[in-house]
Design a protein around this motif. Structure first.
Motif, mmCIF file in Angstrom:
data_model
loop_
_atom_site.group_PDB
_atom_site.id
_atom_site.type_symbol
_atom_site.label_atom_id
_atom_site.label_comp_id
_atom_site.label_asym_id
_atom_site.label_seq_id
_atom_site.Cartn_x
_atom_site.Cartn_y
_atom_site.Cartn_z
ATOM 1 N N LYS A 1 4.439 -12.298 -9.886
ATOM 2 C CA LYS A 1 3.661 -13.044 -10.996
ATOM 3 C C LYS A 1 3.645 -12.109 -12.502
ATOM 4 C CE LYS A 1 1.051 -16.273 -12.593
ATOM 5 N NZ LYS A 1 -0.154 -15.617 -13.360
ATOM 6 N N PRO A 2 3.675 -10.917 -12.576
ATOM 7 C CA PRO A 2 3.170 -10.259 -13.665
ATOM 8 C C PRO A 2 4.559 -10.657 -14.514
ATOM 9 C CG PRO A 2 2.446 -8.711 -12.120
ATOM 10 C CD PRO A 2 3.109 -10.006 -11.426
ATOM 11 N N ALA A 3 5.617 -10.606 -14.049
ATOM 12 C CA ALA A 3 7.046 -10.906 -14.649
ATOM 13 C C ALA A 3 6.985 -12.115 -15.355
ATOM 14 C CB ALA A 3 8.184 -10.791 -13.837
ATOM 15 N N GLY B 1 14.535 -12.515 -7.106
ATOM 16 C CA GLY B 1 13.290 -11.919 -7.355
ATOM 17 C C GLY B 1 13.709 -10.427 -7.901
ATOM 18 N N GLY B 2 14.649 -10.157 -8.043
ATOM 19 C CA GLY B 2 14.963 -8.777 -8.518
ATOM 20 C C GLY B 2 15.382 -8.521 -10.043
ATOM 21 N N PHE B 3 15.163 -9.846 -10.687
ATOM 22 C CA PHE B 3 15.362 -10.024 -12.004
ATOM 23 C C PHE B 3 14.032 -9.755 -12.943
ATOM 24 C CE2 PHE B 3 19.365 -12.594 -11.240
ATOM 25 C CZ PHE B 3 20.445 -11.439 -11.894
ATOM 26 N N SER B 4 14.353 -9.151 -14.230
ATOM 27 C CA SER B 4 13.077 -8.888 -14.767
ATOM 28 C C SER B 4 12.706 -10.069 -15.433
ATOM 29 C CB SER B 4 13.693 -7.779 -15.805
ATOM 30 O OG SER B 4 14.582 -8.463 -16.821
ATOM 31 N N ALA B 5 11.352 -9.807 -16.188
ATOM 32 C CA ALA B 5 10.576 -10.720 -17.038
ATOM 33 C C ALA B 5 11.716 -11.135 -18.063
ATOM 34 C CB ALA B 5 9.772 -10.030 -17.557
ATOM 35 N N LYS B 6 12.590 -10.375 -18.736
ATOM 36 C CA LYS B 6 13.242 -10.687 -19.819
ATOM 37 C C LYS B 6 14.472 -11.859 -19.373
ATOM 38 C CE LYS B 6 15.196 -10.151 -23.999
ATOM 39 N NZ LYS B 6 16.297 -9.285 -24.069
ATOM 40 N N SER B 7 14.910 -11.435 -18.265
ATOM 41 C CA SER B 7 15.803 -12.473 -17.445
ATOM 42 C C SER B 7 15.290 -13.618 -17.234
ATOM 43 C CB SER B 7 16.612 -11.719 -16.199
ATOM 44 O OG SER B 7 17.152 -10.512 -16.555
ATOM 45 N N PRO C 1 -4.262 -12.557 -11.652
ATOM 46 C CA PRO C 1 -4.526 -13.245 -12.941
ATOM 47 C C PRO C 1 -4.035 -14.600 -12.992
ATOM 48 C CG PRO C 1 -4.054 -10.884 -13.491
ATOM 49 C CD PRO C 1 -3.517 -11.125 -11.929
ATOM 50 N N MET C 2 -4.870 -15.561 -13.112
ATOM 51 C CA MET C 2 -4.324 -16.879 -13.411
ATOM 52 C C MET C 2 -4.748 -17.203 -14.936
ATOM 53 S SD MET C 2 -3.163 -17.767 -10.270
ATOM 54 C CE MET C 2 -3.405 -19.429 -9.958
ATOM 55 N N VAL C 3 -3.732 -17.871 -15.506
ATOM 56 C CA VAL C 3 -4.016 -18.451 -16.921
ATOM 57 C C VAL C 3 -4.335 -19.869 -16.862
ATOM 58 C CG1 VAL C 3 -2.942 -18.992 -19.069
ATOM 59 C CG2 VAL C 3 -1.999 -17.026 -17.867
ATOM 60 N N ALA C 4 -5.608 -19.942 -17.157
ATOM 61 C CA ALA C 4 -6.464 -21.328 -17.526
ATOM 62 C C ALA C 4 -5.666 -22.323 -17.669
ATOM 63 C CB ALA C 4 -7.916 -21.125 -17.904
ATOM 64 N N GLY C 5 -5.573 -23.495 -17.057
ATOM 65 C CA GLY C 5 -4.861 -24.794 -17.688
ATOM 66 C C GLY C 5 -3.415 -24.861 -17.317
ATOM 67 N N ARG C 6 -2.770 -23.499 -17.093
ATOM 68 C CA ARG C 6 -1.494 -23.282 -16.955
ATOM 69 C C ARG C 6 -0.953 -23.128 -15.461
ATOM 70 N NH1 ARG C 6 1.654 -18.187 -18.740
ATOM 71 N NH2 ARG C 6 1.046 -17.585 -16.615
ATOM 72 N N ASP C 7 -1.852 -22.069 -14.712
ATOM 73 C CA ASP C 7 -1.436 -21.662 -13.422
ATOM 74 C C ASP C 7 -2.213 -22.428 -12.613
ATOM 75 O OD1 ASP C 7 0.101 -19.807 -14.902
ATOM 76 O OD2 ASP C 7 -1.099 -18.072 -14.372
ATOM 77 N N VAL C 8 -1.539 -22.757 -11.377
ATOM 78 C CA VAL C 8 -2.190 -23.639 -10.349
ATOM 79 C C VAL C 8 -1.857 -23.006 -8.974
ATOM 80 C CG1 VAL C 8 -0.834 -25.500 -10.951
ATOM 81 C CG2 VAL C 8 -2.359 -25.899 -9.353
ATOM 82 N N ILE D 1 7.790 -22.111 -10.767
ATOM 83 C CA ILE D 1 7.078 -21.974 -9.121
ATOM 84 C C ILE D 1 7.467 -20.492 -8.764
ATOM 85 C CG2 ILE D 1 7.277 -22.760 -6.633
ATOM 86 C CD1 ILE D 1 8.416 -25.160 -7.715
ATOM 87 N N ALA D 2 6.468 -19.704 -8.749
ATOM 88 C CA ALA D 2 6.617 -18.236 -8.427
ATOM 89 C C ALA D 2 5.462 -17.716 -7.385
ATOM 90 C CB ALA D 2 6.291 -17.305 -9.844
#
Ligand code: 6R9
Length: 660
Positions: free
Chosen positions: A206-208, A171-177, A235-242, A191-192
């Motif tokens: 989740k923002p990452a 969990g301490g790793f960034s979006a890039k990682s 915020p959930m992305v329709a069709g992708r996030d569940v 799974i996040a």
């Protein structure tokens, strides 16, 4: 380094195993240990095959033990079939373990939840059924980006149940990682959690994930399953996030496990190497599980009434082997902790040991060192104020433990009666390799003592010859072992070059650590011999941090080295050349802060340099090589006694000596 070795080799304090412990230990006394080592010596394959039959439940028994025909791509028990989740859960159903507490989860705020083996089995089955309903199948890769939680363990177990290969990202790793790992693994599932809660703070996760997608290259992912840890907006992305709850809703309580071959990858875990991007260490199912189980029984001498607590995070290998798989496969009751050791105060660990009557405690030297300091500052939270009498074995992992920290741990936490098992191993080894056994070895503070039976660890010189007692060299393993790394995901060539280099004709596994043997044949680990730093027990490649720095538009060049640090073991020191003129004063401080934040964004906060120095250039040889050994001396504040005549630009050293 030489002075460090001589000082530890002079360690004369000896702690023989307590008699009562020897009598009941799984491996009891030096004679039994020696007999097991001899058995492995005489019939190596037979030794491991016997243990694999005794300690793992096979759906289809194996007939082949070790296949070394494509060395160093070794295979173990290859024609056998099993399921790791079945071995952790189903095996306990219908036995007295079924209603035993599997997990004692303590949240950051102190709320405790208990989950029995039966309940855990159902939770894993429901989630696995949900993943199946989403169309996930054996062999796909799932990235798990979850905090310490029952759900994190459920997610890993559910993947194992379906033969989905998981890759947990700390969990301490960034979006890039995260993005790099999604891409490298070709993950189809993420799974996040929405956030993690640590030290009273909510830290979003989740923002990452969304940022990782925005960075691009994550098209392989079909679904992102989101577990809600907090009540904040997500915020959930329709069709992708569940939502997690939706995934498990209406799912059956039982789920037939997917039987997989022993060599089917159970997981990939990324770790830092000396060059380039992190390596996806690939582990097997059968061999890995075998050593997870054996080391629980051997090193921790696990008994049915034990309460086991490993304080690692599931994002590291220690959390895989000694939280998610080993304890559950052995039917143990384990404590899982969401928070940090210093919240709400520095007595948290001791209070939890008292509250949950922990008998086996496993943590890292960096935590011990910070708690020593905290106990000095705030005597109310010193371990002596808590009832730690339930403890019987205490362990250490992640980095060398300095003898004084060892002594404090042994006396103040272990009450002088608990053996300290200082376990040397790596992401690549899957489980313990060199460690004291509590009913066998006389302990020396700071030594991880001797290899486990069947582990052919040795210390060799550059030619591959064993060093004499009293000498240092490269730590190697001379024979394959069941839980060893199988390959680097997608890069078999790098696997061979990194671990079975031509220097030793590809015969030995090269650990990347320096070590020495004392006159009694005890192993002393000296630390990494490659460009890998160990900060608070976390592995970081100097190259990775350099690349992150250089990717900042202000930076022309950067070199990163480690410096010894009382608290974190090693600290990151960065030498930076900017594209603009060398900054000074407030300017320098501001840019240093910006660069720290940049590294946190590129890799994660754990990689942030503690010290940043600016120069007009870096010290280089005339052929253009950065002289890292000089930089290491500068970082330490040492007088430069080395020959600098080959240096292109000696004046630079004066600039780099200036702290901000
Ligand atoms: C399990 C884990 C592996 C590196 C390893 C070594 C250092 C781990 C140690 C130790 C001295 C111990 N290390 N345990 N050094 N004594 N008991 O930590 O895996 O994150 O891959 O790190 O950690 O340098 O090579 P990993």
């Amino acid at each position: 380094m030489t002075s460090q070795i001589t000082s530890v080799l002079q360690e004369t304090r000896l702690f023989p195993p307590p008699e009562a412990l020897v009598r009941q230990a799984t491996i009891s006394g030096i004679a039994q240990y020696a007999a097991m080592c001899a058995e492995a010596e005489q019939d190596y394959r037979g030794f491991w095959a016997r243990l694999a039959r005794e300690h793992v439940l096979w759906h289809k028994p194996f007939t082949r033990d070790l296949d070394d025909s494509q060395a160093p791509f070794y295979k173990w028990f290859e024609d056998g079939e099993l399921n790791v989740s079945y071995n952790c859960l189903d095996r306990h159903l219908g036995t007295p373990v079924e209603n035993k507490t599997a997990i004692l989860f303590e949240a950051d705020d102190g709320t405790v939840t208990q989950v029995t083996y039966r309940e855990l089995y159902h939770r894993v089955c429901r989630f696995a059924n949900g993943l199946k309903a989403l169309g996930y199948r054996k062999g796909e890769r799932a990235i798990i980006y979850m905090p310490m939680s029952v759900e994190g363990i459920v997610a890993m177990q559910a993947c194992a149940r379906l033969g989905i290969i998981h890759s947990v990202v700390f969990g301490g790793f960034s979006a890039k990682s995260l993005q790099e790992r999604i891409q490298d693994a070709g993950a189809t599932l993420v799974i996040a959690a929405d956030a993690q809660v640590r030290g009273g703070k909510h830290i979003p996760l989740k923002p990452a994930v969304d940022e990782a997608f925005a960075l691009g290259g994550c098209e392989s992912v079909r679904k992102v399953v989101v577990y809600r840890r907090t009540d904040g907006p997500v915020p959930m992305v329709a069709g992708r996030d569940v939502a997690w709850d939706e995934v498990v809703q209406g799912q059956a309580d039982d789920c037939e496990p997917e039987w997989v071959g022993a060599e089917h990858p159970l997981f990939i875990l990324y770790t830092s190497g000396s060059t380039g991007k992190p390596k996806g260490v690939q582990h097997s199912s059968g061999g890995y599980l075998l050593q997870a189980v054996l080391s629980m029984k051997w090193t921790f001498d696990l008994k049915p009434d034990d309460v086991f607590w490993c304080t690692a995070d599931i994002g590291w290998v220690t959390g895989h082997t000694y939280i998610t798989y080993g304890p559950l496969a052995c039917g143990a009751t384990e404590v899982v902790f969401e928070g940090v050791p210093t919240f709400p105060n520095a007595g948290r660990f001791w209070e939890m040991i008292e509250r949950h009557k922990v008998t086996i405690f496993y943590t890292a030297p960096t935590a011990i060192r910070s708690l020593i300091k905290a106990a000095d500052l705030s005597p109310n939270h010193h371990p002596r104020n808590y009832d730690l009498s339930t403890l019987r074995i205490i362990g250490s992992v992640g980095e060398p433990i300095n003898p004084e920290a060892w002594m404090w741990y042994h006396t103040q936490v272990g009450g002088g009666r608990c053996p300290v098992v200082d376990t040397w191993w790596q992401t690549e080894t899957g489980g313990h390799m060199i460690t004291p056994l509590p009913g066998v070895h006389t302990l020396k503070p700071g030594s991880c003592t001797m290899p486990l039976p069947g582990i052919a660890a040795a210390i060799v010189d550059e030619t591959g010859t064993d060093v004499e007692k009293g000498k240092g060299g490269f730590l190697v393993v001379k024979k394959p072992w069941p839980s060893m790394i199988r390959t680097i995901w997608g890069d078999p060539d790098r696997f061979r070059k990194s671990y079975f280099p031509d220097d030793f004709q590809g015969r030995f596994y090269l650990a990347g650590d320096g070590a020495s043997l004392d006159l009694d044949g005890y192993f002393w680990i000296m630390g990494r011999i490659d460009d890998v730093l160990n900060v608070s027990g976390h592995r970081l490649g100097t190259m990775e941090i350099e690349s992150a720095l250089v990717s900042n538009p202000q930076v022309a060049e950067a070199a990163v080295v480690g410096r010894q640090d009382d608290l974190t073991g090693e600290a990151v020191v960065a030498f930076v050349v900017l594209k603009q003129a060398r900054p000074a004063g407030a300017d320098a401080a501001r840019i240093a802060d910006e660069l720290r934040a940049w590294v946190a964004k590129e890799i994660g906060p754990i990689a942030k340099p503690k010290d940043i120095r600016f120069g007009d250039n870096l010290p280089k040889t005339r052929s253009g090589k950065i002289m890292r050994r000089l930089l290491r001396a500068v970082a330490k504040g040492e007088e430069i006694t080395q020959d600098v005549s080959t240096l292109e630009n000696p004046a630079i050293l004066e600039q780099l000596k200036q702290p901000l």
